[in-house]
Design a protein around this motif. Sequence first.
Motif, PDB file in Angstrom:
ATOM      1  N   GLU A  56       0.830  -1.205   0.000  1.00 29.40           N
ATOM      2  CA  GLU A  56       0.000   0.000   0.000  1.00 29.40           C
ATOM      3  C   GLU A  56       0.870   1.262   0.000  1.00 29.40           C
ATOM      4  O   GLU A  56       0.511   2.269  -0.613  1.00 29.40           O
ATOM      5  CB  GLU A  56      -0.944  -0.002   1.201  1.00 29.40           C
ATOM      6  CG  GLU A  56      -2.014  -1.072   1.154  1.00 29.40           C
ATOM      7  CD  GLU A  56      -2.858  -1.021  -0.101  1.00 29.40           C
ATOM      8  OE1 GLU A  56      -3.280   0.087  -0.493  1.00 29.40           O
ATOM      9  OE2 GLU A  56      -3.088  -2.091  -0.706  1.00 29.40           O
ATOM     10  N   ILE A  57       2.011   1.197   0.667  1.00 24.73           N
ATOM     11  CA  ILE A  57       2.959   2.315   0.627  1.00 24.73           C
ATOM     12  C   ILE A  57       3.484   2.504  -0.796  1.00 24.73           C
ATOM     13  O   ILE A  57       3.615   3.635  -1.291  1.00 24.73           O
ATOM     14  CB  ILE A  57       4.118   2.076   1.608  1.00 24.73           C
ATOM     15  CG1 ILE A  57       3.596   2.089   3.047  1.00 24.73           C
ATOM     16  CG2 ILE A  57       5.224   3.128   1.427  1.00 24.73           C
ATOM     17  CD1 ILE A  57       4.640   1.695   4.079  1.00 24.73           C
ATOM     18  N   TYR A  58       3.760   1.383  -1.464  1.00 27.84           N
ATOM     19  CA  TYR A  58       4.196   1.441  -2.863  1.00 27.84           C
ATOM     20  C   TYR A  58       3.130   2.085  -3.744  1.00 27.84           C
ATOM     21  O   TYR A  58       3.435   2.957  -4.568  1.00 27.84           O
ATOM     22  CB  TYR A  58       4.524   0.032  -3.357  1.00 27.84           C
ATOM     23  CG  TYR A  58       4.445  -0.139  -4.858  1.00 27.84           C
ATOM     24  CD1 TYR A  58       5.459   0.336  -5.674  1.00 27.84           C
ATOM     25  CD2 TYR A  58       3.343  -0.766  -5.442  1.00 27.84           C
ATOM     26  CE1 TYR A  58       5.379   0.190  -7.060  1.00 27.84           C
ATOM     27  CE2 TYR A  58       3.256  -0.922  -6.807  1.00 27.84           C
ATOM     28  CZ  TYR A  58       4.277  -0.434  -7.621  1.00 27.84           C
ATOM     29  OH  TYR A  58       4.181  -0.580  -8.973  1.00 27.84           O
ATOM     30  N   GLU A  59       1.875   1.660  -3.581  1.00 25.87           N
ATOM     31  CA  GLU A  59       0.795   2.230  -4.383  1.00 25.87           C
ATOM     32  C   GLU A  59       0.642   3.736  -4.127  1.00 25.87           C
ATOM     33  O   GLU A  59       0.453   4.515  -5.062  1.00 25.87           O
ATOM     34  CB  GLU A  59      -0.524   1.503  -4.081  1.00 25.87           C
ATOM     35  CG  GLU A  59      -0.585   0.100  -4.637  1.00 25.87           C
ATOM     36  CD  GLU A  59      -1.968  -0.516  -4.485  1.00 25.87           C
ATOM     37  OE1 GLU A  59      -2.787   0.040  -3.701  1.00 25.87           O
ATOM     38  OE2 GLU A  59      -2.246  -1.520  -5.155  1.00 25.87           O
ATOM     39  N   PHE A  60       0.731   4.126  -2.868  1.00 27.22           N
ATOM     40  CA  PHE A  60       0.647   5.542  -2.515  1.00 27.22           C
ATOM     41  C   PHE A  60       1.773   6.331  -3.174  1.00 27.22           C
ATOM     42  O   PHE A  60       1.550   7.427  -3.725  1.00 27.22           O
ATOM     43  CB  PHE A  60       0.705   5.696  -0.994  1.00 27.22           C
ATOM     44  CG  PHE A  60       0.738   7.121  -0.521  1.00 27.22           C
ATOM     45  CD1 PHE A  60      -0.431   7.874  -0.454  1.00 27.22           C
ATOM     46  CD2 PHE A  60       1.932   7.718  -0.149  1.00 27.22           C
ATOM     47  CE1 PHE A  60      -0.407   9.194  -0.016  1.00 27.22           C
ATOM     48  CE2 PHE A  60       1.972   9.027   0.285  1.00 27.22           C
ATOM     49  CZ  PHE A  60       0.801   9.767   0.349  1.00 27.22           C
ATOM     50  N   SER A  61       2.980   5.760  -3.131  1.00 29.64           N
ATOM     51  CA  SER A  61       4.139   6.433  -3.729  1.00 29.64           C
ATOM     52  C   SER A  61       3.988   6.565  -5.237  1.00 29.64           C
ATOM     53  O   SER A  61       4.323   7.611  -5.821  1.00 29.64           O
ATOM     54  CB  SER A  61       5.422   5.665  -3.393  1.00 29.64           C
ATOM     55  OG  SER A  61       5.606   5.568  -1.994  1.00 29.64           O
TER      56      SER A  61
END
Length: 200
Positions: free
Chosen positions: A154-159
């Motif tokens: 989810e951090i990757y998607e946000f980034s």
Amino acid sequence: MRNKNQVNFWLYILLTSSIIVITLLNIRKYSLLSLGIALLTLVFMSLPFLIENKLGLKIPRDFVVIFLVFLYLAMFLGTANHFYDQFWWWDNMSHSFSGVVFADLGFLIARYLTQEIRKNIATIGNAKRLLVSYKVLVVLFAFCFAVTSGAIWEIYEFSMDKTFGTLYQGIGIDDTMIDIILDTLGALAFSIAVYRFRKD
């Protein structure tokens, strides 16, 4: 074992060949991001075989199969070919599947790191109780590993959304929470199945 190795090899050839063919046929339609994801999928699919050849580690055949299929569905079809946009359920399916995949990976890591402990338990008094405790700890690690991996995703998607203007997180917090819940349910299902049915 040899037959299982052949199944994995031919599955790898089938999936990677289809990625190459589909990418070449659609290369003018692909954005640089889609092209990069397609190439990255090929790299990730090769990792189990490279690890076995270079490091001498034996990766269970069943894990290799679900790993290859997951990458094909989630990365190549889902991201590179925009199946997440075309099918509303694709994202839910991928996150449920990812919970299982990462829990399985966590389980394998825990087993690998504690293999000597597992061998020595049989020589200790009250071995049966210790084996149960060991199994609980391994399954708990697998579950936590999968949930943590889901959060990192989810951090990757946000980034990606913030950097490239993509819409991986859909409508925001609702999409993020549903993804994490599905990751957790997939991990929980795997963990319960391993604890209940795996004997060693």
